[in-house]
Design an enzyme around this catalytic site. Structure first.
Site, PDB file in Angstrom:
ATOM      1  N   SER A 184       0.846  -1.189   0.000  1.00 41.82           N
ATOM      2  CA  SER A 184       0.000   0.000   0.000  1.00 41.82           C
ATOM      3  C   SER A 184       0.882   1.241   0.000  1.00 41.82           C
ATOM      4  O   SER A 184       1.962   1.239   0.578  1.00 41.82           O
ATOM      5  CB  SER A 184      -0.899   0.018   1.240  1.00 41.82           C
ATOM      6  OG  SER A 184      -1.479   1.291   1.415  1.00 41.82           O
ATOM      7  N   SER A 185       0.402   2.302  -0.629  1.00 41.29           N
ATOM      8  CA  SER A 185       1.196   3.535  -0.676  1.00 41.29           C
ATOM      9  C   SER A 185       1.316   4.206   0.689  1.00 41.29           C
ATOM     10  O   SER A 185       2.145   5.095   0.867  1.00 41.29           O
ATOM     11  CB  SER A 185       0.584   4.516  -1.676  1.00 41.29           C
ATOM     12  OG  SER A 185      -0.750   4.830  -1.317  1.00 41.29           O
ATOM     13  N   CYS A 186       0.517   3.769   1.669  1.00 40.70           N
ATOM     14  CA  CYS A 186       0.617   4.363   3.005  1.00 40.70           C
ATOM     15  C   CYS A 186       1.905   3.943   3.716  1.00 40.70           C
ATOM     16  O   CYS A 186       2.209   4.446   4.799  1.00 40.70           O
ATOM     17  CB  CYS A 186      -0.595   3.999   3.856  1.00 40.70           C
ATOM     18  SG  CYS A 186      -0.620   2.281   4.374  1.00 40.70           S
ATOM     19  N   TYR A 201      -0.812  -0.549  10.344  1.00 42.57           N
ATOM     20  CA  TYR A 201      -1.055  -1.161   9.036  1.00 42.57           C
ATOM     21  C   TYR A 201       0.159  -0.981   8.123  1.00 42.57           C
ATOM     22  O   TYR A 201       0.580  -1.920   7.432  1.00 42.57           O
ATOM     23  CB  TYR A 201      -2.296  -0.532   8.410  1.00 42.57           C
ATOM     24  CG  TYR A 201      -2.624  -1.022   7.022  1.00 42.57           C
ATOM     25  CD1 TYR A 201      -3.192  -2.275   6.823  1.00 42.57           C
ATOM     26  CD2 TYR A 201      -2.392  -0.230   5.904  1.00 42.57           C
ATOM     27  CE1 TYR A 201      -3.510  -2.729   5.541  1.00 42.57           C
ATOM     28  CE2 TYR A 201      -2.705  -0.672   4.628  1.00 42.57           C
ATOM     29  CZ  TYR A 201      -3.261  -1.913   4.453  1.00 42.57           C
ATOM     30  OH  TYR A 201      -3.570  -2.365   3.183  1.00 42.57           O
ATOM     31  N   LYS A 261       2.598  -3.846   6.320  1.00 43.28           N
ATOM     32  CA  LYS A 261       2.802  -3.907   4.878  1.00 43.28           C
ATOM     33  C   LYS A 261       4.287  -3.772   4.509  1.00 43.28           C
ATOM     34  O   LYS A 261       4.767  -4.420   3.570  1.00 43.28           O
ATOM     35  CB  LYS A 261       1.968  -2.832   4.181  1.00 43.28           C
ATOM     36  CG  LYS A 261       0.486  -3.147   4.148  1.00 43.28           C
ATOM     37  CD  LYS A 261       0.209  -4.379   3.298  1.00 43.28           C
ATOM     38  CE  LYS A 261      -1.257  -4.682   3.146  1.00 43.28           C
ATOM     39  NZ  LYS A 261      -1.501  -5.872   2.306  1.00 43.28           N
ATOM     40  N   HIS A 291     -12.919   3.774   2.904  1.00 46.90           N
ATOM     41  CA  HIS A 291     -11.994   4.804   2.462  1.00 46.90           C
ATOM     42  C   HIS A 291     -12.790   6.000   1.943  1.00 46.90           C
ATOM     43  O   HIS A 291     -14.010   5.934   1.791  1.00 46.90           O
ATOM     44  CB  HIS A 291     -11.064   4.262   1.385  1.00 46.90           C
ATOM     45  CG  HIS A 291     -10.065   3.279   1.911  1.00 46.90           C
ATOM     46  ND1 HIS A 291     -10.202   1.912   1.757  1.00 46.90           N
ATOM     47  CD2 HIS A 291      -8.906   3.453   2.601  1.00 46.90           C
ATOM     48  CE1 HIS A 291      -9.177   1.295   2.317  1.00 46.90           C
ATOM     49  NE2 HIS A 291      -8.384   2.208   2.847  1.00 46.90           N
TER      50      HIS A 291
END
Length: 307
Positions: free
Chosen positions: A108-110, A137, A141, A180
């Site tokens: 994920s880009s987070c 999270y 990841k 989201h």
């Protein structure tokens, strides 16, 4: 991959997993393996071992994860960390043990630093502090990305990972507590229109900028990469374009046909100020998105609420 290759899609009922299944079926792949969470608990190590011993998949898309929006990530911090770590650890390790030919892990880009330079290059990973609300999270990841990287380094496994930007599309989550921003806004504006409400309240200031990718485009990118990419860099997948939350809310309001006022609750968190991915690497590998944002939102709205 051959058309009769045994392919396991972990998380096939979710938005990402179901999009990958649709893509594979369109391309003529029929030997697809799937299990619901009730049929296979990926958090349980022995269950995962038993599954791999029984099915022996050749290729694997790891899309299974515990996911949610800002509120859910911040409220269920331990759950997001533990459950995602266990899913990844079990599936990636058993893929090595049982000789899976190729694995693609959805990160994920987070996972990038909160204040990373924009647009965000793959090399910015682990160069700064994470955004607090989704830190657990993100850490999980990051661990999955590093597992793929280091199983390749130590064991020679052809395991790759990708970092999608914010996703939307069929089978999205519209629960206002866990959704989201894009599906949450679609639901809010649709219900406000139906109920003839004069205002719609939206979290934050509206200033943060986000990039959005239709999940069918993500599935197309994953299909392309699992066949062609063998590198050790976790690749960004996105559009290379972003939009402010204020502009997004106004666009969705227009698509839905809501004529009331948007009220911004500035006491609520904004999250990361901006998150735009640098997609030059994947463009160089021959892939580019095809669904533009307004077209994609209109398609999703029609499917979800007007069909």
């Amino acid at each position: 991959m051959k058309k009769d290759s045994k392919i396991y899609i972990a998380g096939h009922t979710g938005m990402v997993g179901s999009a990958i299944v649709r893509k594979l079926e369109r391309e003529g792949y029929s030997n697809l393996i799937s299990r619901t969470s009730k049929e296979l608990d990926l958090i349980n190590q022995q269950s995962v071992i038993n599954f791999f011993e029984e099915e022996k998949p050749e290729y694997l898309f790891l899309a299974a994860a515990k996911v949610g929006g800002i509120e859910a990530n911040n409220k269920y911090r331990a759950d997001f960390l533990y459950q995602n770590l266990m899913i990844q650890n079990n599936v990636i390790h058993q893929s090595y043990v049982h000789g899976v030919k190729k694995l693609l892990f959805l990160a994920s880009s987070c996972i990038y630093p909160k204040l990373a330079p924009q647009p965000i290059k793959e090399t910015y990973l682990l160069t700064g502090e994470l955004e607090f609300t989704n830190e657990p999270y993100s850490i999980a990841k990051i661990a999955g990305v590093k597992m793929c990287e280091n199983y390749k380094r130590q064991y020679g496994c052809d395991f790759i990972s990708v970092m999608p930007t914010n996703l939307y599309g069929p089978n999205d989550n519209y629960d206002l507590e866990t959704a989201h921003v894009l599906p949450a806004l679609l639901r809010k504006f649709h219900e406000a229109k139906i109920e003839n409400n004069k205002t719609v309240e939206v979290w934050g200031s509206g200033k943060p900028k986000r990039e959005f990718l239709h999940v069918d485009d993500l599935a197309d990118a994953c299909f392309h990469l699992i066949q062609t990419y063998h590198g050790n860099t976790c690749l960004n997948i996105g559009t290379g374009k972003d939009i402010s939350i204020k502009e997004l809310a106004e666009l969705i309001s227009e698509i839905v046909g809501y004529n009331g006022e948007i009220v911004w609750d500035k006491a609520k968190p904004d999250g990361t100020p901006r998150k735009l991915l640098d997609v030059s690497l994947i463009h160089g590998l021959g892939w580019k998105h095809r669904i533009e944002l307004e077209e994609g939102i209109l398609e999703v709205y029609k499917e979800k609420y007007l069909s």
